[in-house]
Design a protein around this motif. Structure first.
Motif, short mmCIF file in Angstrom:
data_model
loop_
_atom_site.label_atom_id
_atom_site.label_comp_id
_atom_site.label_asym_id
_atom_site.label_seq_id
_atom_site.Cartn_x
_atom_site.Cartn_y
_atom_site.Cartn_z
N MET A 3 0.85 -1.18 0.00
CA MET A 3 0.00 0.00 0.00
C MET A 3 0.89 1.24 0.00
O MET A 3 1.88 1.29 0.74
N LEU A 4 0.54 2.22 -0.82
CA LEU A 4 1.32 3.44 -0.92
C LEU A 4 0.58 4.59 -0.23
O LEU A 4 -0.62 4.76 -0.42
N CYS A 5 1.32 5.35 0.56
CA CYS A 5 0.79 6.57 1.18
C CYS A 5 1.67 7.73 0.74
O CYS A 5 2.87 7.74 1.00
N PHE A 6 1.07 8.68 0.06
CA PHE A 6 1.79 9.87 -0.39
C PHE A 6 1.59 10.99 0.63
O PHE A 6 0.45 11.30 1.01
N LEU A 7 2.69 11.59 1.05
CA LEU A 7 2.66 12.74 1.95
C LEU A 7 3.30 13.91 1.22
O LEU A 7 4.51 13.95 1.01
N LYS A 120 -3.63 5.88 13.88
CA LYS A 120 -4.77 6.63 13.37
C LYS A 120 -4.72 6.80 11.85
O LYS A 120 -5.75 7.07 11.23
N VAL A 121 -3.54 6.64 11.28
CA VAL A 121 -3.41 6.87 9.84
C VAL A 121 -2.88 5.59 9.17
O VAL A 121 -3.62 4.65 8.94
N LEU A 122 -1.60 5.55 8.88
CA LEU A 122 -1.06 4.50 8.02
C LEU A 122 -1.20 3.11 8.62
O LEU A 122 -1.55 2.15 7.91
N TYR A 123 -0.97 2.94 9.92
CA TYR A 123 -1.01 1.60 10.51
C TYR A 123 -2.41 1.02 10.55
O TYR A 123 -2.57 -0.20 10.72
N SER A 124 -3.43 1.85 10.40
CA SER A 124 -4.81 1.35 10.40
C SER A 124 -5.27 0.92 9.01
O SER A 124 -6.32 0.30 8.87
N TRP A 125 -4.49 1.23 7.98
CA TRP A 125 -4.86 0.86 6.62
C TRP A 125 -4.55 -0.62 6.39
O TRP A 125 -3.54 -1.13 6.83
N GLY A 126 -5.42 -1.30 5.69
CA GLY A 126 -5.23 -2.71 5.39
C GLY A 126 -5.84 -3.64 6.40
O GLY A 126 -5.75 -4.86 6.24
N GLY A 127 -6.48 -3.11 7.43
CA GLY A 127 -7.13 -3.95 8.42
C GLY A 127 -6.14 -4.79 9.21
O GLY A 127 -5.05 -4.35 9.56
N ARG A 134 3.53 -1.67 3.65
CA ARG A 134 3.15 -0.27 3.48
C ARG A 134 4.39 0.55 3.15
O ARG A 134 5.47 0.28 3.65
N LYS A 135 4.17 1.56 2.32
CA LYS A 135 5.28 2.43 1.91
C LYS A 135 4.83 3.87 1.98
O LYS A 135 3.81 4.24 1.37
N LEU A 136 5.57 4.69 2.71
CA LEU A 136 5.30 6.11 2.82
C LEU A 136 6.25 6.86 1.89
O LEU A 136 7.47 6.69 1.95
N CYS A 162 6.83 -3.40 8.98
CA CYS A 162 6.95 -3.62 7.53
C CYS A 162 6.57 -2.37 6.75
O CYS A 162 5.89 -2.43 5.71
N VAL A 163 6.98 -1.21 7.22
CA VAL A 163 6.72 0.06 6.55
C VAL A 163 8.06 0.64 6.09
O VAL A 163 8.98 0.80 6.90
N SER A 164 8.16 0.94 4.81
CA SER A 164 9.34 1.60 4.26
C SER A 164 9.01 3.06 4.00
O SER A 164 7.85 3.42 3.75
N VAL A 165 10.02 3.90 4.05
CA VAL A 165 9.84 5.35 3.86
C VAL A 165 10.79 5.80 2.76
O VAL A 165 12.00 5.57 2.83
#
Length: 558
Positions: A3-7, A120-127, A134-136, A162-165
């Motif tokens: 999952m991609l999160c754009f900031l 509240k944001v990225l860690y709650s995505w994907g259930g 996840r990738k920020l 398992c989140v990369s930035v």
């Protein structure tokens, strides 16, 4: 699955840069909408597309003058192309702060990494799916200050989840601060070098760079595994090495040619088509199976790919793609050097091109002139080692007219004929992965000479397809020969005939004998007897033996 999160730091992105970046995000969503979820690994039977893109941005609060982070698009299960477009198009356009133009760095707290990397944001995505990576992607025109201990801890905790930035710096600085930003870039790169889940890239924000970024993000969304292969040699290519391991990366990503109208259920928004795309006789919800009435249907909808649907006020503008009517027009755009043309961009079925034998003007002299000009064109292009790039509204793979441009390359030869091949357009090209060189030029030269010596031991010939059989005929002949052991089987429309009588056998062995014994000719036979004669076939054993004898003989025997 990734999952991609754009900031986006809108405070540092100038209006022209933000406009181009927004178009890149829309292109990414469009590509994802028509993509296959499983890629090369599997074919998904899901009726909807998983929501794997999130969008957040940072602005300055006009009242408190402090920075704030807001969510523009939050993944909620099924991807909504319409909602994502709406979110991107409504990003604030007045958030740019010109006073930050010459700033090289901003504080870590202003970037709101802690807010995004939270439950509240990225860690709650994907259930609760633990397999979801996840990738920020942090996009800004300013670097972060040297990471403090708190920020580093946040990034280390992200790695455990398992989140990369990925920090993307789109340079927007004046020429007077090049040396300063270079030092800051080196300092920031060293600061995150010990964080395995963090990466940094600084790019000039031109069209080619943004297009490349879009394709890289698309590869993350599609989550396709590279195919692995091995080159095996009969002799050792170097010392005791007789094989080279490699990865197979596709360079071409086809796009669709049209958007088809469809009906969808109002309850879930799924197309009411069967697995082959045909409209079903009874309207039932694809999820619940409940029969739907007229009011439960949305008739004006368009399918974008296989798993994305757009609800439309109407699709009266839609016209089904027409079959191509010859002659097909290929508009010459430019010449191109064949040495610079990547073979990975040439796709589709090749067509041999020769001068026409029937000119539009039915005149012998005109036809001869057409032939001479064609031969002159082919010879001139061959001497220049160049080809002609053409455009057409015809897709030669489907032989239908398409609303999108198709591009072709006309390749010359030294024997008076040319070859037409389709070229990939900008939307269909996937960037080739970077290959890092782990040795210097001297080592590369020594390795080249060593491998070259081994290559010269491999037989070198001009390729002749006649001498490279794939074994199709041999395999199919063997299968047919094996099948003949079962004898001859009647078709579905035939019934198994009764055992032939002696009179019928005699009839087939000699019609004259039958005439003499009955005193009648063949046309005077009773109707029922004639039908039996017409339907009779030799016993399966006789037919099997005859065919087996034929197929076991060598067709190439002198």
């Amino acid at each position: 699955m990734v999952m991609l999160c754009f900031l986006l730091d809108l405070r540092t992105l100038s209006p022209p840069l933000l406009r181009d970046l927004k178009q890149s995000l829309l292109q990414l969503a469009n590509f994802y909408a028509i993509s296959s979820p499983g890629g090369l690994k599997s074919i998904s039977k899901s009726k909807s597309l998983a929501d794997k893109i999130g969008l957040c941005y940072v602005i300055r609060n006009c009242v408190s003058s402090s920075s704030e982070m807001k969510e523009a698009y939050r993944p909620r299960g099924n991807f909504s192309l319409r909602d994502f477009h709406h979110a991107v198009n409504n990003l604030p356009t007045d958030a740019f702060l010109p006073e930050l133009t010459n700033n090289i760095t901003i504080s870590c707290s202003d970037a709101h990494l802690e807010t995004v990397l939270s439950d509240k944001v990225l860690y709650s995505w994907g259930g609760d799916n633990e397999d979801v990576g996840r990738k920020l992607i942090v996009i800004s025109s300013c670097l972060l200050e040297n990471l403090d201990s708190v920020t580093k801890k946040i990034l280390v905790d992200a790695a455990d989840k398992c989140v990369s930035v990925d920090f993307v710096l789109l340079e927007q600085v004046s020429s007077g601060v090049f040396s300063d930003i270079s030092e800051s870039i080196n300092s920031f790169s060293k600061n995150i070098s010990d964080l395995e889940n963090c990466s940094f890239r600084n790019r000039l924000p031109d069209a080619k760079v943004l297009c490349t970024l879009v394709k890289e993000w698309l590869n993350d969304l599609r989550d396709e595994a590279e195919l692995q292969g091995r080159l095996k040699f009969k002799r050792n290519i170097l010392e005791s090495l007789n094989q080279i391991c490699c990865n197979l990366i596709p360079s071409f990503n086809p796009i669709i040619d049209e958007f088809e109208p469809c009906q969808v259920c109002r309850c879930h928004g799924y197309p009411l088509n069967d697995e082959h795309g045909n409209k079903m006789m009874k309207s039932t919800c694809p999820v619940t199976g409940i029969e739907l009435g007229t009011l439960d249907l949305v008739c004006n909808s368009l399918k974008v790919g296989n798993q994305t649907v757009l609800l439309m006020p109407s699709f009266h503008y839609y016209t089904k793609l027409k079959q191509v009517i010859t002659p097909i027009d290929f508009n010459v755009i430019e010449r191109t050097n064949l040495g610079s043309l990547s073979e990975g961009l040439i796709v589709g079925t090749p067509f041999v091109v020769v001068p026409s034998t029937s000119n539009e003007v039915d005149d012998t002299d005109q036809t001869e002139l057409n032939n001479q000009v064609f031969q002159g064109l082919c010879s001139a292009l061959h001497s220049l080692d160049q080809g002609l790039v053409c455009s057409s509204r015809c897709n030669t793979e489907t032989m239908r007219e398409t609303p999108f441009q198709c591009y072709y390359i006309l390749l010359p030869s030294n024997n008076g004929v040319m070859l037409l091949r389709r070229l990939a357009g900008s939307e269909e090209v996937i960037p080739i992965a970077d290959v890092s060189q782990s040795f210097d030029l001297i080592e590369a030269k020594d390795m080249r000479e060593s491998v070259k010596a081994s290559l010269l031991e491999i037989e070198a010939t001009d390729y002749n397809p006649i001498s490279h059989e794939r074994g199709f005929h041999q395999k199919l002949n063997a299968l047919v020969k094996e099948s003949l052991h079962f004898g001859s089987l009647p078709t579905k429309s035939e019934e198994i005939p009764p055992e032939p009588s002696s009179t019928q056998v005699d009839t087939l062995n000699g019609s004259e004998a039958l005439k003499e014994s009955t005193g009648t000719n063949e046309t005077q036979l009773p109707k029922i007897e004639k039908e039996k004669i017409d339907r009779w076939v030799p016993p399966a054993e006789i037919l099997c033996a005859s065919l087996a004898a034929f197929f076991t003989s060598d067709p190439f025997e002198n």
